[in-house]
Enzyme design. Structure first.
Site, PDB file in Angstrom:
ATOM      1  CG  ASP A  41      -2.140  -0.816   1.058  1.00 10.58           C
ATOM      2  OD1 ASP A  41      -2.370  -1.264  -0.077  1.00 10.58           O
ATOM      3  OD2 ASP A  41      -2.872  -1.005   2.040  1.00 10.58           O
TER       4      ASP A  41
ATOM      5  CE  LYS B 256      -8.078   2.189  -1.765  1.00 14.19           C
ATOM      6  NZ  LYS B 256      -7.325   1.342  -0.821  1.00 14.19           N
TER       7      LYS B 256
ATOM      8  CG  MET C 186      -8.340   7.506   6.887  1.00 15.99           C
ATOM      9  SD  MET C 186      -9.178   6.092   6.185  1.00 15.99           S
ATOM     10  CE  MET C 186      -9.583   5.132   7.630  1.00 15.99           C
TER      11      MET C 186
HETATM   12  N1  SAH Z   1      -4.179   0.291   9.055  1.00 13.26           N
HETATM   13  C1  SAH Z   1      -3.609   1.593   9.353  1.00 13.26           C
HETATM   14  C2  SAH Z   1      -4.601   2.716   9.126  1.00 13.26           C
HETATM   15  C3  SAH Z   1      -5.000   2.868   7.667  1.00 13.26           C
HETATM   16  S1  SAH Z   1      -6.150   4.149   7.430  1.00 13.26           S
HETATM   17  C4  SAH Z   1      -3.082   1.591  10.795  1.00 13.26           C
HETATM   18  O1  SAH Z   1      -3.359   0.665  11.552  1.00 13.26           O
HETATM   19  O2  SAH Z   1      -2.359   2.524  11.152  1.00 13.26           O
HETATM   20  C5  SAH Z   1      -5.091   5.460   6.944  1.00 13.26           C
HETATM   21  C6  SAH Z   1      -5.040   6.500   8.037  1.00 13.26           C
HETATM   22  O3  SAH Z   1      -4.194   6.060   9.085  1.00 13.26           O
HETATM   23  C7  SAH Z   1      -4.453   7.823   7.602  1.00 13.26           C
HETATM   24  O4  SAH Z   1      -5.409   8.634   6.956  1.00 13.26           O
HETATM   25  C8  SAH Z   1      -4.043   8.399   8.936  1.00 13.26           C
HETATM   26  O5  SAH Z   1      -5.139   8.896   9.648  1.00 13.26           O
HETATM   27  C9  SAH Z   1      -3.544   7.158   9.658  1.00 13.26           C
HETATM   28  N2  SAH Z   1      -2.107   6.976   9.482  1.00 13.26           N
HETATM   29  C10 SAH Z   1      -1.472   5.903   8.990  1.00 13.26           C
HETATM   30  N3  SAH Z   1      -0.138   6.056   9.025  1.00 13.26           N
HETATM   31  C11 SAH Z   1       0.081   7.278   9.558  1.00 13.26           C
HETATM   32  C12 SAH Z   1       1.243   8.028   9.870  1.00 13.26           C
HETATM   33  N4  SAH Z   1       2.477   7.561   9.644  1.00 13.26           N
HETATM   34  N5  SAH Z   1       1.083   9.243  10.421  1.00 13.26           N
HETATM   35  C13 SAH Z   1      -0.146   9.735  10.686  1.00 13.26           C
HETATM   36  N6  SAH Z   1      -1.265   9.073  10.410  1.00 13.26           N
HETATM   37  C14 SAH Z   1      -1.167   7.861   9.864  1.00 13.26           C
END
Ligand code: SAH
Length: 280
Positions: free
Chosen positions: A50, A72, A187
């Site tokens: 991803d 995406k 998000m």
């Molecule tokens: N499965 C992922 C989340 C995916 S949804 C997890 O467990 O972390 C994607 C959202 O995750 C982003 O829009 C943001 O809100 C958050 N996110 C993921 N990685 C991030 C990062 N390094 N810094 C800040 N927000 C992050």
């Protein structure tokens, strides 16, 4: 530097041919990969990854690995969700060792459940490798405990984005405002104004502390502390862009004392890429 499998004192499993490992890559810092995720990277024939998975992490894969982008972001061609599931099934049926690598944890707002169900339906054996989710690691790297004795006995993870791209109707923002002492929003940047309005309408103090954390745990991490009322404006002013988290609640104030990253010597701060990069 990576730790070779033989040097860690125990043996890790490898992906078997025809299997899929649905794996979390953690929030960004390659040092937060789990050992199982690393074992998956080292053994995979094909990695379907991803947007939130960094090049540095992919660099741990075998030199002859096939990399398939399923994200995406970034203007690269990408796959739709049913195509991703179909790709996993197809590659596994070819007898490949398949690593499905996702940001954070696959089962936390990561559609890992959907992909797992597609594998079950197609009779493909799989393993789930949890990852460190951004909603816990991001606040930690900002010096914010998501729970703290006397401050909160619950933490609530919420998505600010439905599948259709709206604020999710299924989220009862008033109930959250009333019952969730610390809220971590994933998000949420696009609809932050609307979400904060709903929380304030639900009884939340407009002056409540908020942290906006972008690119958490990476070398580009950016943290802004603000208030519930002011956070939407702060996000604009400070150009907080996705991926970002929003942490709402009292424990945000602990950052004043606990911002350990600020004092970390540069030399020990980041996991550095080494050697060859994969062409991604
Ligand atoms: N499965 C992922 C989340 C995916 S949804 C997890 O467990 O972390 C994607 C959202 O995750 C982003 O829009 C943001 O809100 C958050 N996110 C993921 N990685 C991030 C990062 N390094 N810094 C800040 N927000 C992050």
């Amino acid at each position: 530097m990576t730790t070779p499998r033989d040097d860690i004192g125990f043996d890790l499993p490898q992906i078997e041919p025809g299997w899929v490992w649905l794996t979390g890559a953690g929030p960004g810092d390659p040092g937060l990969l789990t050992l199982l995720a690393l074992a998956g990277l080292k053994s995979a024939d094909v990695i379907i990854y991803d947007a939130l998975v960094s090049e540095t992490i992919l660099n741990a894969a075998r030199p002859d690995v096939e990399l398939i982008y399923a994200g995406k972001r970034g203007g690269k061609p990408s796959l739709k969700q049913p195509d991703i599931s179909a790709k996993l099934v197809e590659q596994a049926k070819l007898g490949k060792k398949v690593l499905r690598l996702k940001g954070g944890d696959p089962f936390v707002f990561g559609r890992g459940g959907e992909e797992a169900l597609a594998l079950v339906e197609a009779n493909i054996p799989f393993r789930l490798v949890p990852g460190v989710t951004a909603g816990i690691a991001g606040p930690a790297y900002a010096g914010i405990p998501v729970t703290h004795r006397d401050a909160n006995h619950a933490v609530t993870f919420v998505t600010g984005h439905s599948a259709a791209g709206d604020v999710p109707d299924s989220v009862d923002w008033h109930a959250i405002a009333k019952t969730a002492p610390v809220i971590v929003l994933y998000m949420a940047m696009r609809h932050l104004g609307l979400i904060t309005e709903r929380l304030i309408a639900g009884g939340r103090d407009p002056q409540e502390p908020v942290a906006l954390i972008a690119q958490a745990t990476t070398a580009d991490q950016k943290v802004v502390t603000t208030t519930l009322q002011g956070c939407s404006q702060s996000a604009l002013v400070h150009e907080i862009k996705p991926p970002a988290l929003v942490v709402i609640g009292k424990t945000v104030n602990l950052r004043d004392q606990l911002d350990w990253l600020r004092d970390l010597p540069d030399a020990t701060r980041d996991t550095k890429p080494v050697g060859r990069q994969h062409p991604v």
